[in-house]
Design a protein around this motif. Structure first.
Motif, mmCIF file in Angstrom:
data_model
loop_
_atom_site.group_PDB
_atom_site.id
_atom_site.type_symbol
_atom_site.label_atom_id
_atom_site.label_comp_id
_atom_site.label_asym_id
_atom_site.label_seq_id
_atom_site.Cartn_x
_atom_site.Cartn_y
_atom_site.Cartn_z
ATOM 1 N N VAL A 273 0.836 -1.202 0.000
ATOM 2 C CA VAL A 273 0.000 0.000 0.000
ATOM 3 C C VAL A 273 0.872 1.254 0.000
ATOM 4 O O VAL A 273 0.614 2.216 -0.738
ATOM 5 C CB VAL A 273 -0.950 -0.005 1.215
ATOM 6 C CG1 VAL A 273 -1.622 1.361 1.382
ATOM 7 C CG2 VAL A 273 -2.002 -1.090 1.061
ATOM 8 N N LEU A 274 1.916 1.252 0.824
ATOM 9 C CA LEU A 274 2.798 2.416 0.887
ATOM 10 C C LEU A 274 3.550 2.622 -0.430
ATOM 11 O O LEU A 274 3.793 3.758 -0.840
ATOM 12 C CB LEU A 274 3.788 2.263 2.049
ATOM 13 C CG LEU A 274 3.146 2.226 3.442
ATOM 14 C CD1 LEU A 274 4.213 2.015 4.510
ATOM 15 C CD2 LEU A 274 2.370 3.509 3.718
ATOM 16 N N ALA B 85 13.458 4.050 0.222
ATOM 17 C CA ALA B 85 14.047 3.660 -1.066
ATOM 18 C C ALA B 85 13.693 2.221 -1.411
ATOM 19 O O ALA B 85 13.410 1.888 -2.569
ATOM 20 C CB ALA B 85 15.557 3.844 -1.013
ATOM 21 N N ASP B 86 13.668 1.367 -0.373
ATOM 22 C CA ASP B 86 13.309 -0.034 -0.579
ATOM 23 C C ASP B 86 11.854 -0.157 -1.046
ATOM 24 O O ASP B 86 11.528 -0.976 -1.910
ATOM 25 C CB ASP B 86 13.516 -0.805 0.726
ATOM 26 C CG ASP B 86 13.262 -2.291 0.558
ATOM 27 O OD1 ASP B 86 13.697 -2.855 -0.466
ATOM 28 O OD2 ASP B 86 12.627 -2.899 1.445
ATOM 29 N N LEU B 87 10.994 0.677 -0.476
ATOM 30 C CA LEU B 87 9.590 0.663 -0.877
ATOM 31 C C LEU B 87 9.425 1.059 -2.340
ATOM 32 O O LEU B 87 8.733 0.400 -3.117
ATOM 33 C CB LEU B 87 8.768 1.601 0.013
ATOM 34 C CG LEU B 87 8.541 1.158 1.460
ATOM 35 C CD1 LEU B 87 7.877 2.269 2.263
ATOM 36 C CD2 LEU B 87 7.680 -0.101 1.506
ATOM 37 N N VAL C 151 4.779 6.463 8.061
ATOM 38 C CA VAL C 151 4.954 6.796 6.644
ATOM 39 C C VAL C 151 3.622 7.251 6.058
ATOM 40 O O VAL C 151 3.544 8.246 5.317
ATOM 41 C CB VAL C 151 5.506 5.588 5.854
ATOM 42 C CG1 VAL C 151 5.539 5.900 4.355
ATOM 43 C CG2 VAL C 151 6.906 5.220 6.345
ATOM 44 N N TRP C 152 2.555 6.532 6.395
ATOM 45 C CA TRP C 152 1.219 6.904 5.896
ATOM 46 C C TRP C 152 0.841 8.317 6.349
ATOM 47 O O TRP C 152 0.347 9.127 5.567
ATOM 48 C CB TRP C 152 0.188 5.900 6.400
ATOM 49 C CG TRP C 152 -1.223 6.242 5.999
ATOM 50 C CD1 TRP C 152 -2.104 7.020 6.685
ATOM 51 C CD2 TRP C 152 -1.886 5.845 4.795
ATOM 52 N NE1 TRP C 152 -3.282 7.127 6.002
ATOM 53 C CE2 TRP C 152 -3.180 6.412 4.839
ATOM 54 C CE3 TRP C 152 -1.532 5.056 3.715
ATOM 55 C CZ2 TRP C 152 -4.116 6.220 3.822
ATOM 56 C CZ3 TRP C 152 -2.455 4.856 2.695
ATOM 57 C CH2 TRP C 152 -3.729 5.433 2.755
ATOM 58 N N ALA D 24 2.399 -1.896 -7.306
ATOM 59 C CA ALA D 24 1.447 -0.855 -6.931
ATOM 60 C C ALA D 24 0.107 -0.988 -7.636
ATOM 61 O O ALA D 24 -0.897 -0.437 -7.191
ATOM 62 C CB ALA D 24 2.039 0.531 -7.209
ATOM 63 N N SER D 25 0.054 -1.737 -8.736
ATOM 64 C CA SER D 25 -1.185 -1.822 -9.506
ATOM 65 C C SER D 25 -2.299 -2.549 -8.755
ATOM 66 O O SER D 25 -3.471 -2.405 -9.083
ATOM 67 C CB SER D 25 -0.930 -2.527 -10.842
ATOM 68 O OG SER D 25 -0.415 -3.825 -10.621
ATOM 69 N N ASN D 26 -1.946 -3.337 -7.743
ATOM 70 C CA ASN D 26 -2.946 -4.089 -6.974
ATOM 71 C C ASN D 26 -3.264 -3.431 -5.637
ATOM 72 O O ASN D 26 -3.642 -4.110 -4.680
ATOM 73 C CB ASN D 26 -2.451 -5.522 -6.726
ATOM 74 C CG ASN D 26 -2.383 -6.335 -7.997
ATOM 75 O OD1 ASN D 26 -3.269 -6.239 -8.848
ATOM 76 N ND2 ASN D 26 -1.330 -7.115 -8.139
#
Length: 213
Positions: free
Chosen positions: A5-6, A65-67, A33-34, A74-76
């Motif tokens: 999600v992030l 950076a890892d995210l 982060v959110w 991200a498409s899902n």
């Protein structure tokens, strides 16, 4: 799922489309982060790792950076957000059950009321925000069908004004004593049950069941 999600948020997905808040995240750093992304979005900018780290320095840049490096998932985002929400709801129910057990020696009615209030609050929080684009198609269908999405009342003139008995609404009939309020309620119930073949539940504080029948 939380990380996915992030990823979506940090790569351009609109947060309002996801329907979560920071308390839905099990990992506190993910909630941080959110929150940072939400504050950035509310300022009119698009969240990215640099802006998030600048806003909240305790969020590790390597984590961000890892995210972003996993942007292909991200498409899902809506499926991932649903997983996060389901686990959040489970944790919330566990905490609610603990609260109920702590009150178990109290009057059962007050315990039931405590549970009902908490569940109502949770349902309101989960309703989220709808965009105008989501509302318009269904509204156009209603208008094309004559504006009566719910059950028709016994009186067509009333339906012209209120559009029938719409789902999810509470209707109140106000009048002086003896003016036919109970009779109107009976007419609504009988019309829905007999003419439209739908179930109708009647609760009356004025008459017994046999009197009402």
């Amino acid at each position: 799922a939380e990380r996915a999600v992030l990823v979506a948020v940090l790569t351009g997905c609109a947060m309002d489309d996801i329907g979560l808040d920071d308390l839905d995240f099990y990992q506190q750093i993910h909630g941080d982060v959110w929150n940072a992304c939400r504050r950035i979005a509310e300022s009119g900018r698009k969240p990215d790792p640099v802006l998030v780290h600048d806003l909240d320095g305790k969020i590790d840049m390597m984590l961000l950076a890892d995210l972003v490096s996993a942007a292909d998932i991200a498409s899902n985002v809506k499926s991932h957000a649903r997983i996060v929400a389901q686990h959040s709801d489970r944790r919330w129910l566990i905490n609610l059950s603990r609260g109920m057990l702590q009150r178990i020696d109290q009057d059962p009615a007050s315990v039931a009321e405590f549970m009902r209030v908490k569940l109502d609050e949770r349902n309101r929080d989960r309703q989220g925000v709808k965009s105008l684009g989501e509302v318009i198609p269904g509204l156009l269908d209603e208008i094309s069908a004559g504006g009566t999405a719910g059950a028709a009342s016994p009186w067509s003139e009333l339906d012209d004004i209120i559009g029938g008995l719409q789902p999810g609404r509470l209707y109140t009939i106000g009048a002086r004593p003896g003016r036919g309020k109970s009779l109107a309620g009976q007419a609504f119930a009988a019309h829905v049950a007999s003419r439209q073949k739908k179930s109708a539940f009647v609760a009356s504080l004025e008459m017994t069941a046999s009197e009402y029948a």
